[in-house]
Design a protein around this motif. Structure first.
Motif, PDB file in Angstrom:
ATOM      1  N   LYS A  68     -28.624 -28.210  22.033  1.00 16.53           N
ATOM      2  CA  LYS A  68     -29.134 -28.293  23.312  1.00 16.53           C
ATOM      3  C   LYS A  68     -27.367 -27.483  23.933  1.00 16.53           C
ATOM      4  O   LYS A  68     -26.567 -28.903  24.742  1.00 16.53           O
ATOM      5  CB  LYS A  68     -28.883 -29.932  23.293  1.00 16.53           C
ATOM      6  N   MET A 101     -26.814 -29.086  28.044  1.00 20.32           N
ATOM      7  CA  MET A 101     -26.487 -30.744  27.595  1.00 20.32           C
ATOM      8  C   MET A 101     -24.741 -31.333  27.397  1.00 20.32           C
ATOM      9  O   MET A 101     -24.426 -32.817  27.596  1.00 20.32           O
ATOM     10  CB  MET A 101     -27.363 -31.789  26.271  1.00 20.32           C
ATOM     11  N   ASN A 115     -25.149 -36.764  19.561  1.00 19.77           N
ATOM     12  CA  ASN A 115     -26.541 -35.468  19.188  1.00 19.77           C
ATOM     13  C   ASN A 115     -26.938 -35.244  17.549  1.00 19.77           C
ATOM     14  O   ASN A 115     -27.731 -35.220  17.528  1.00 19.77           O
ATOM     15  CB  ASN A 115     -26.288 -33.912  20.100  1.00 19.77           C
ATOM     16  N   CYS A 118     -26.960 -45.879  28.305  1.00 23.26           N
ATOM     17  CA  CYS A 118     -26.065 -44.853  28.768  1.00 23.26           C
ATOM     18  C   CYS A 118     -25.403 -44.414  30.625  1.00 23.26           C
ATOM     19  O   CYS A 118     -24.140 -44.149  30.605  1.00 23.26           O
ATOM     20  CB  CYS A 118     -27.336 -43.835  29.379  1.00 23.26           C
ATOM     21  N   THR A 167     -26.289 -39.609  34.858  1.00 27.08           N
ATOM     22  CA  THR A 167     -26.377 -39.810  33.214  1.00 27.08           C
ATOM     23  C   THR A 167     -27.946 -40.421  32.787  1.00 27.08           C
ATOM     24  O   THR A 167     -28.759 -39.016  32.200  1.00 27.08           O
ATOM     25  CB  THR A 167     -25.523 -39.718  32.954  1.00 27.08           C
ATOM     26  N   LEU A 174     -31.612 -39.045  30.657  1.00 30.80           N
ATOM     27  CA  LEU A 174     -32.097 -39.280  29.510  1.00 30.80           C
ATOM     28  C   LEU A 174     -33.861 -40.785  30.013  1.00 30.80           C
ATOM     29  O   LEU A 174     -34.498 -39.933  29.459  1.00 30.80           O
ATOM     30  CB  LEU A 174     -31.538 -40.456  29.336  1.00 30.80           C
ATOM     31  N   SER A 216     -36.483 -37.501  29.789  1.00 32.31           N
ATOM     32  CA  SER A 216     -36.245 -37.007  28.253  1.00 32.31           C
ATOM     33  C   SER A 216     -37.648 -37.490  27.769  1.00 32.31           C
ATOM     34  O   SER A 216     -38.010 -37.158  27.024  1.00 32.31           O
ATOM     35  CB  SER A 216     -34.720 -36.939  27.603  1.00 32.31           C
ATOM     36  N   LYS A 268     -36.430 -32.683  31.944  1.00 29.62           N
ATOM     37  CA  LYS A 268     -35.026 -33.067  31.455  1.00 29.62           C
ATOM     38  C   LYS A 268     -33.478 -32.236  31.927  1.00 29.62           C
ATOM     39  O   LYS A 268     -32.971 -32.271  32.408  1.00 29.62           O
ATOM     40  CB  LYS A 268     -34.899 -33.160  30.343  1.00 29.62           C
TER      41      LYS A 268
HETATM   42  O1  LIG Z   1     -31.539 -34.953  23.742  1.00 23.85           O
HETATM   43  C1  LIG Z   1     -31.255 -35.618  24.861  1.00 23.85           C
HETATM   44  O2  LIG Z   1     -32.312 -35.472  25.428  1.00 23.85           O
HETATM   45  C2  LIG Z   1     -30.250 -35.839  25.434  1.00 23.85           C
HETATM   46  C3  LIG Z   1     -28.907 -35.202  24.866  1.00 23.85           C
HETATM   47  C4  LIG Z   1     -27.730 -36.477  26.087  1.00 23.85           C
HETATM   48  O3  LIG Z   1     -26.561 -36.145  24.635  1.00 23.85           O
HETATM   49  C5  LIG Z   1     -27.969 -37.230  26.779  1.00 23.85           C
HETATM   50  C6  LIG Z   1     -26.448 -37.858  27.193  1.00 23.85           C
HETATM   51  C7  LIG Z   1     -26.986 -37.666  28.358  1.00 23.85           C
HETATM   52  C8  LIG Z   1     -28.108 -38.115  29.021  1.00 23.85           C
HETATM   53  C9  LIG Z   1     -29.293 -38.251  27.833  1.00 23.85           C
HETATM   54  C10 LIG Z   1     -29.360 -37.311  27.347  1.00 23.85           C
HETATM   55  C11 LIG Z   1     -30.661 -36.504  26.589  1.00 23.85           C
HETATM   56  O4  LIG Z   1     -31.318 -36.756  27.048  1.00 23.85           O
END
Ligand SMILES: O=C(O)C1=CC(=O)c2ccccc2C1=O
Ligand SMILES: C/C(=C\COP(=O)(O)OP(=O)(O)O)CCC[C@H](C)CCC[C@H](C)CCCC(C)C
Length: 300
Positions: free
Chosen positions: A19, A22, A64, A152, A187, A191, A194, A278
């Protein structure tokens, strides 16, 4: 359903698992916290900035990798071909790599604390790591209860932006707190987005993400309010003279927010079409954060 094991070449799956885009979620809070500190103190500590940046990137790598480890234990990633655990077939290797990144991230922030002769920054980051663990690790798995967006927001907003500001200025700031609210919302938006394409798998695995709870249609209807709050709050903070007028540069990202909302509105119940939302949210987060920080630095 998430990606099947036979559909994509290995290199694509590895990129999806690592990713790269990200990692901008690590860069933006460090940039914004430092920009506000520079605007208020006229000082910039390049060593602390770079160390914080490397630590933040390591902590995202930890999140991750450990996410794939913990999700392999609940069965939620059974159809996820781009899981590091599924790709390597070696859960304990990914677990130890994740711990290595966590150690690096903590060591970096410890170095900042020693530099400053003050434990505040490491205290805030350890609190963030603890909260981050409750998102996905046993026995908490609060992300499975739909609490991920709140965690988050707190971590990437007030906690990290304040820690970065403090690392530069050695003090607290109302302006940095206000800026952290914008970064936190942008941020959490990533999420939130996603979850759209994973609603079916999440429901089957007992993960009650906000999209499972609300349904994809209501989630899509909520999105314009979520995005709108970024612009409304920036405007309010400018009117209250908490932010310089240049931070209205954030408005340049309005077309991106429009694109995100219309795309999700049209495709919220079609996983293969909505899955890229996302990454539109990642782009929106990156440019809004970059322009917000620039708005603080430009007046000089
Ligand atoms: O893999 C993901 O969906 C996300 C990875 C990630 O590190 C992150 C960090 C902050 C907000 C969302 C997300 C993800 O959605
Ligand atoms: C791993 C994250 C989200 C992915 O969750 P999900 O299980 O839905 O993903 P998959 O579908 O791909 O399996 C990120 C979650 C972020 C977390 C709530 C908070 C992280 C806090 C940071 C570690 C704190 C430090 C930040 C840094 C910038 C200093």
């Amino acid at each position: 359903m998430t990606t099947s094991f036979i559909e994509q070449p290995n290199s694509k799956l590895w990129m999806a698992a690592i990713k790269p885009p990200m990692y901008s979620v690590a860069i933006i809070p460090v940039w914004v916290g430092t920009a506000v500190a520079f605007a208020e103190t006229k000082m910039f500590h390049v060593g602390i900035f770079s160390t914080f940046l490397i630590s933040a990137i390591s902590l995202i790598a930890w999140m991750n990798c450990s996410n794939d480890v913990f999700d392999s234990e609940t069965g939620i990633d059974i159809n996820k071909a781009h899981s590091l655990v599924n790709l390597t077939g070696n859960k304990s290797l990914i677990f130890w790599i994740s711990n290595l990144f966590l150690g690096l991230g903590i060591l970096g922030t410890l170095a900042i604390a020693l530099w400053q002769q003050d434990l505040t920054v490491i205290g805030l980051i350890l609190l963030g790591c603890g909260l981050a663990y409750t998102y996905q690790g046993p026995p908490f798995r609060l992300g499975y209860q739909g609490l991920g967006e709140i965690i988050c927001f707190i971590c990437f907003g007030p906690l990290v932006v304040s820690a970065v500001y403090y690392s530069q200025a050695g003090a607290w700031s109302m302006t940095s707190l206000a800026a952290s609210i914008i970064v936190g919302i942008a941020t959490s938006l990533i999420l939130f987005c996603s979850h759209f394409h994973q609603a079916v798998d999440d429901l089957a695995a007992g993960k009650r993400s906000p999209i499972v709870r609300l349904g994809t249609k209501a989630g899509a209807q909520l999105l314009p309010w979520f995005c709108g709050s970024i612009y409304a709050l920036t405007g309010i903070f400018v009117v209250l003279q908490i932010f310089p007028v240049w931070t209205l540069l954030v408005l340049v990202t309005l077309p991106l927010a429009w694109k995100l909302c219309t795309h999700v509105h049209q495709n919220h119940d079609q996983p293969e079409k909505v899955s890229n939302c996302k990454f539109i949210a990642v782009t929106l987060h990156f440019w809004s954060g970059l322009l917000l920080g620039l708005g603080f630095v430009l007046p000089f």
